[in-house]
Design a protein around this motif. Structure first.
Motif, short mmCIF file in Angstrom:
data_model
loop_
_atom_site.label_atom_id
_atom_site.label_comp_id
_atom_site.label_asym_id
_atom_site.label_seq_id
_atom_site.Cartn_x
_atom_site.Cartn_y
_atom_site.Cartn_z
N LYS A 51 0.84 -1.19 0.00
CA LYS A 51 0.00 0.00 0.00
C LYS A 51 0.88 1.25 0.00
O LYS A 51 1.77 1.40 0.83
CB LYS A 51 -0.91 0.00 1.22
CG LYS A 51 -2.03 0.98 1.14
CD LYS A 51 -2.98 0.78 2.30
CE LYS A 51 -4.14 1.72 2.16
NZ LYS A 51 -5.11 1.54 3.22
N GLY A 52 0.67 2.13 -0.96
CA GLY A 52 1.46 3.35 -1.08
C GLY A 52 2.66 3.20 -2.00
O GLY A 52 3.31 4.18 -2.31
N ASP A 54 3.50 2.98 -5.40
CA ASP A 54 2.95 3.12 -6.74
C ASP A 54 3.81 2.44 -7.79
O ASP A 54 3.31 2.05 -8.85
CB ASP A 54 2.77 4.60 -7.09
CG ASP A 54 1.67 5.25 -6.27
OD1 ASP A 54 0.83 4.50 -5.71
OD2 ASP A 54 1.63 6.49 -6.19
N TYR A 107 -6.98 -2.83 -1.29
CA TYR A 107 -5.72 -2.15 -1.03
C TYR A 107 -5.07 -1.58 -2.29
O TYR A 107 -3.94 -1.14 -2.25
CB TYR A 107 -4.73 -3.11 -0.35
CG TYR A 107 -5.30 -3.72 0.90
CD1 TYR A 107 -5.47 -2.95 2.04
CD2 TYR A 107 -5.71 -5.05 0.92
CE1 TYR A 107 -6.02 -3.50 3.19
CE2 TYR A 107 -6.25 -5.60 2.07
CZ TYR A 107 -6.40 -4.82 3.19
OH TYR A 107 -6.95 -5.36 4.32
N HIS A 108 -5.77 -1.60 -3.41
CA HIS A 108 -5.23 -1.10 -4.67
C HIS A 108 -5.42 0.41 -4.76
O HIS A 108 -6.47 0.93 -4.37
CB HIS A 108 -5.92 -1.76 -5.86
CG HIS A 108 -5.78 -3.25 -5.87
ND1 HIS A 108 -6.59 -4.07 -5.12
CD2 HIS A 108 -4.93 -4.06 -6.53
CE1 HIS A 108 -6.24 -5.34 -5.33
NE2 HIS A 108 -5.24 -5.35 -6.18
N PRO A 109 -4.45 1.13 -5.33
CA PRO A 109 -4.64 2.57 -5.51
C PRO A 109 -5.65 2.86 -6.62
O PRO A 109 -5.94 2.02 -7.47
CB PRO A 109 -3.24 3.07 -5.89
CG PRO A 109 -2.51 1.88 -6.39
CD PRO A 109 -3.12 0.69 -5.73
N THR A 110 -6.18 4.06 -6.62
CA THR A 110 -7.23 4.43 -7.58
C THR A 110 -6.73 4.37 -9.02
O THR A 110 -7.46 3.93 -9.91
CB THR A 110 -7.74 5.84 -7.26
OG1 THR A 110 -8.18 5.86 -5.90
CG2 THR A 110 -8.90 6.21 -8.16
N TYR A 112 -4.68 2.39 -10.33
CA TYR A 112 -4.65 1.00 -10.76
C TYR A 112 -6.05 0.50 -11.10
O TYR A 112 -6.24 -0.17 -12.11
CB TYR A 112 -4.04 0.12 -9.66
CG TYR A 112 -4.01 -1.35 -10.02
CD1 TYR A 112 -3.03 -1.86 -10.85
CD2 TYR A 112 -4.99 -2.21 -9.54
CE1 TYR A 112 -3.01 -3.20 -11.19
CE2 TYR A 112 -4.98 -3.55 -9.87
CZ TYR A 112 -3.98 -4.03 -10.70
OH TYR A 112 -3.98 -5.36 -11.04
N LYS A 113 -7.01 0.87 -10.27
CA LYS A 113 -8.40 0.45 -10.51
C LYS A 113 -8.91 0.97 -11.84
O LYS A 113 -9.67 0.28 -12.53
CB LYS A 113 -9.30 0.93 -9.38
CG LYS A 113 -9.00 0.29 -8.05
CD LYS A 113 -9.85 0.92 -6.95
CE LYS A 113 -9.48 0.37 -5.60
NZ LYS A 113 -10.25 0.98 -4.51
#
Length: 148
Positions: A51-52, A54, A107-110, A112-113
């Motif tokens: 997490k965090g 990138d 737990y994925h960053p935005t 990535y989504k």
């Protein structure tokens, strides 16, 4: 017979794509925080630790695109007809799996989504298109040789 061949092509393409993605994640030992190779057991803990970071998720997008392209190429090489369509099916199934991953593990960053939608379909289409163009050129050369 074509049904079995097409089903086998899709399964082989998915296995190849999944293998490339899994091996890509395992390529960097500083990212892998677990001892035994059991990616599904440790995936939640692994995502929490990333997490965090990138750079990891950017690399995951890259390796997913590469794996989907190779899976699309393998699938398109095995099927007889509709090569691009079956390659895109690989992208659709991989996108579905990625969406399940995003839904189950939050737990994925935005970025990535959002980016997974822009990764799987174009790269799987590219894999099918590569094989389609190669086969078209090969057939064109054969027709030119046979022409009196």
């Amino acid at each position: 017979m074509n049904f079995l061949r097409n089903t086998l092509a899709v399964v082989v393409g998915l296995v190849i794509a999944g293998l490339i993605i899994t091996l890509g994640i395992r390529a960097f030992p500083q990212w892998v925080t677990f001892e035994a190779f059991a990616p599904f057991e440790h995936w939640q803990r692994f995502l929490e630790s990333m997490k965090g970071d990138d750079a990891f998720f950017g690399f995951l997008l890259f390796i997913s695109g590469l794996g989907t392209t190779v899976g699309g190429v393998i699938t398109a090489m095995i099927v007889k007809y509709a090569k691009v369509a079956y390659a895109i099916l690989i992208g659709f199934i991989m996108l579905f799996i990625a969406m399940l991953d995003v839904i189950i593990f939050p737990y994925h960053p935005t970025f990535y989504k959002i980016s997974i939608f822009l990764t799987f379909f174009p790269f799987s289409w590219l894999g099918g298109k590569i094989v389609s163009v190669i086969y078209e050129r090969k057939n064109k050369m054969l027709r030119l040789k046979l022409k009196p």
